[in-house]
Design a protein around this motif. Structure first.
Motif, PDB file in Angstrom:
ATOM      1  N   TYR A  83      44.723  24.909  81.232  1.00 53.25           N
ATOM      2  CA  TYR A  83      45.887  25.643  80.738  1.00 53.25           C
ATOM      3  C   TYR A  83      45.763  25.811  79.232  1.00 53.25           C
ATOM      4  O   TYR A  83      45.546  24.842  78.490  1.00 53.25           O
ATOM      5  CB  TYR A  83      47.189  24.903  81.049  1.00 53.25           C
ATOM      6  CG  TYR A  83      48.412  25.560  80.448  1.00 53.25           C
ATOM      7  CD1 TYR A  83      48.982  26.673  81.059  1.00 53.25           C
ATOM      8  CD2 TYR A  83      48.968  25.094  79.254  1.00 53.25           C
ATOM      9  CE1 TYR A  83      50.089  27.306  80.509  1.00 53.25           C
ATOM     10  CE2 TYR A  83      50.074  25.721  78.695  1.00 53.25           C
ATOM     11  CZ  TYR A  83      50.628  26.824  79.320  1.00 53.25           C
ATOM     12  OH  TYR A  83      51.720  27.439  78.771  1.00 53.25           O
ATOM     13  N   GLN A 110      47.590  27.844  75.832  1.00 53.06           N
ATOM     14  CA  GLN A 110      48.633  28.670  75.232  1.00 53.06           C
ATOM     15  C   GLN A 110      48.247  28.944  73.791  1.00 53.06           C
ATOM     16  O   GLN A 110      47.964  28.015  73.032  1.00 53.06           O
ATOM     17  CB  GLN A 110      49.991  27.970  75.284  1.00 53.06           C
ATOM     18  CG  GLN A 110      51.129  28.788  74.682  1.00 53.06           C
ATOM     19  CD  GLN A 110      52.480  28.142  74.895  1.00 53.06           C
ATOM     20  OE1 GLN A 110      52.855  27.843  76.030  1.00 53.06           O
ATOM     21  NE2 GLN A 110      53.212  27.920  73.814  1.00 53.06           N
ATOM     22  N   ARG A 162      48.002  31.871  78.361  1.00 53.90           N
ATOM     23  CA  ARG A 162      49.257  32.488  77.952  1.00 53.90           C
ATOM     24  C   ARG A 162      49.154  32.872  76.470  1.00 53.90           C
ATOM     25  O   ARG A 162      48.889  32.011  75.629  1.00 53.90           O
ATOM     26  CB  ARG A 162      50.431  31.518  78.154  1.00 53.90           C
ATOM     27  CG  ARG A 162      50.491  30.900  79.551  1.00 53.90           C
ATOM     28  CD  ARG A 162      50.842  31.907  80.616  1.00 53.90           C
ATOM     29  NE  ARG A 162      50.810  31.312  81.944  1.00 53.90           N
ATOM     30  CZ  ARG A 162      51.868  30.752  82.538  1.00 53.90           C
ATOM     31  NH1 ARG A 162      53.037  30.682  81.877  1.00 53.90           N
ATOM     32  NH2 ARG A 162      51.769  30.258  83.759  1.00 53.90           N
ATOM     33  N   GLU A 186      47.925  26.608  70.630  1.00 48.46           N
ATOM     34  CA  GLU A 186      49.011  25.631  70.600  1.00 48.46           C
ATOM     35  C   GLU A 186      48.830  24.531  71.628  1.00 48.46           C
ATOM     36  O   GLU A 186      49.115  23.359  71.356  1.00 48.46           O
ATOM     37  CB  GLU A 186      50.341  26.326  70.860  1.00 48.46           C
ATOM     38  CG  GLU A 186      50.949  27.029  69.672  1.00 48.46           C
ATOM     39  CD  GLU A 186      52.397  27.371  69.929  1.00 48.46           C
ATOM     40  OE1 GLU A 186      53.234  27.110  69.054  1.00 48.46           O
ATOM     41  OE2 GLU A 186      52.693  27.902  71.017  1.00 48.46           O
ATOM     42  N   GLU A 187      48.381  24.911  72.825  1.00 49.22           N
ATOM     43  CA  GLU A 187      48.208  23.933  73.900  1.00 49.22           C
ATOM     44  C   GLU A 187      46.859  24.147  74.572  1.00 49.22           C
ATOM     45  O   GLU A 187      46.440  25.280  74.820  1.00 49.22           O
ATOM     46  CB  GLU A 187      49.326  24.052  74.937  1.00 49.22           C
ATOM     47  CG  GLU A 187      50.708  23.699  74.425  1.00 49.22           C
ATOM     48  CD  GLU A 187      51.746  23.712  75.535  1.00 49.22           C
ATOM     49  OE1 GLU A 187      51.418  23.252  76.651  1.00 49.22           O
ATOM     50  OE2 GLU A 187      52.864  24.188  75.294  1.00 49.22           O
ATOM     51  N   ASP A 207      44.319  29.346  83.018  1.00 43.48           N
ATOM     52  CA  ASP A 207      45.669  29.899  82.910  1.00 43.48           C
ATOM     53  C   ASP A 207      45.924  30.111  81.420  1.00 43.48           C
ATOM     54  O   ASP A 207      46.190  29.161  80.679  1.00 43.48           O
ATOM     55  CB  ASP A 207      46.685  28.921  83.511  1.00 43.48           C
ATOM     56  CG  ASP A 207      48.111  29.462  83.461  1.00 43.48           C
ATOM     57  OD1 ASP A 207      48.308  30.583  82.965  1.00 43.48           O
ATOM     58  OD2 ASP A 207      49.034  28.750  83.907  1.00 43.48           O
TER      59      ASP A 207
END
Length: 298
Positions: free
Chosen positions: A232, A234, A278, A221-222, A276
């Motif tokens: 980062y 996600q 998620r 998604e990100e 990072d």
């Protein structure tokens, strides 16, 4: 003479074969980069992916696609077979990858698919290193070689990168004169988000030792790499049923934590930054049986 003065050769080579015969491992070994995910489970590869191999004045786009298999139980299976069939469209050479000691109906289907392309078909006999008795290896190679009139036959060990020079020489010699099809520094035709999603899916397959991995898809998604020291990411993990979500998450989140840690380390090593990551799990009931959703996630 400058590089610009050299005659250039470039083309597309399709790696075809049944599931779990070593096509993805071979692609990674030839381009010396982890591009296609590899697990012990068959049908790990779902997508058509191109890895770019450069060698002086010759550039080759190596196409790795799902293995041909005769089972068509779900829409996802059918889409994977379609991806395998179209992998030979528009190529200059097809390479059938087989196991040194096995020949199945799926191998025969892969050979028919390769021959339907109308281009020369070479034979790569993989896993040659697993035969301890070399007196048995040569007859096995001879038997596989006689299955068709192949343009060339090369035994290799993709896992150990054995005899890849001979295979590379065969591929290079069959490329047409052409300007390079990809940028000089290109590694693949796939975007970064796709490669990230595949690494996460690889870890899910490895940690979930069940049939469940075939009901899983990953969507990034990100993806934010604006900070040069940290990326980062996600990602969504799609499953088909509520009980599958529980399995992926695990007791008190233990399974998802293991998957996330392994994927994070692999991504950090590949991206050369801190990561990072998620991960979130969502249920999309019956998506592997739906043609449209399978096409977007296959």
């Amino acid at each position: 003479m400058s590089d610009n003065d050299l005659t250039r050769y470039s083309g597309l080579v399709a790696l075809v074969g049944r599931p779990n015969v070593g096509k993805s491992t071979l692609l990674n070994a030839l381009i010396d980069e982890k591009l296609s995910i590899v697990t012990p489970k068959p049908q790990t590869t779902r997508h058509r992916i191109v890895g770019v191999m450069g060698n002086g004045n010759t550039q080759i786009g190596l196409i790795d696609a799902p293995g041909v298999h005769l089972g068509t139980k779900t829409a996802l299976n059918r889409v994977m077979n379609e991806n395998a069939a179209t992998s030979v469209t528009g190529v200059d050479l097809a390479v059938l990858v087989v196991d040194r000691g096995r020949w199945t109906d799926d191998d025969a289907a892969a050979l028919r698919n390769a021959k339907a392309s109308g281009v020369p078909v070479g034979l790569v006999i993989n896993k040659a290193d697993l035969e301890q008795d070399k007196n048995r290896l040569l007859p096995a190679i001879e038997q596989q070689s006689q299955r068709d009139d192949f343009a060339f036959v090369v035994p290799v060990s993709a896992h150990r990168s054995d005899n890849l020079e001979a295979l590379t020489s065969e591929l290079n010699s069959r490329m047409p004169q052409s300007e390079f099809l990809f940028d000089d520094d290109a590694l693949t035709d796939r975007p970064m988000r796709f490669l990230v999603a595949e690494i996460v899916r690889e870890k899910l397959i490895i940690f979930l030792q069940q049939e469940l991995p075939y009901q899983i898809a990953v969507e990034v998604e990100e993806f934010d790499s604006s900070d040069p020291t940290k990326t980062y990411i996600q990602a969504l993990i799609w499953v088909a049923r509520d009980n599958q979500k529980s399995i992926v998450i695990g007791r008190r989140g233990s399974m998802l934590e293991q998957v996330g840690r392994s994927a994070r380390l692999a991504l950090a090593d590949w991206l050369e930054t801190r990561v990072d990551l998620r991960l979130f799990v969502r249920v999309d009931p019956g998506w592997p049986d739906d043609e449209a959703r399978s096409r977007t996630r296959a």
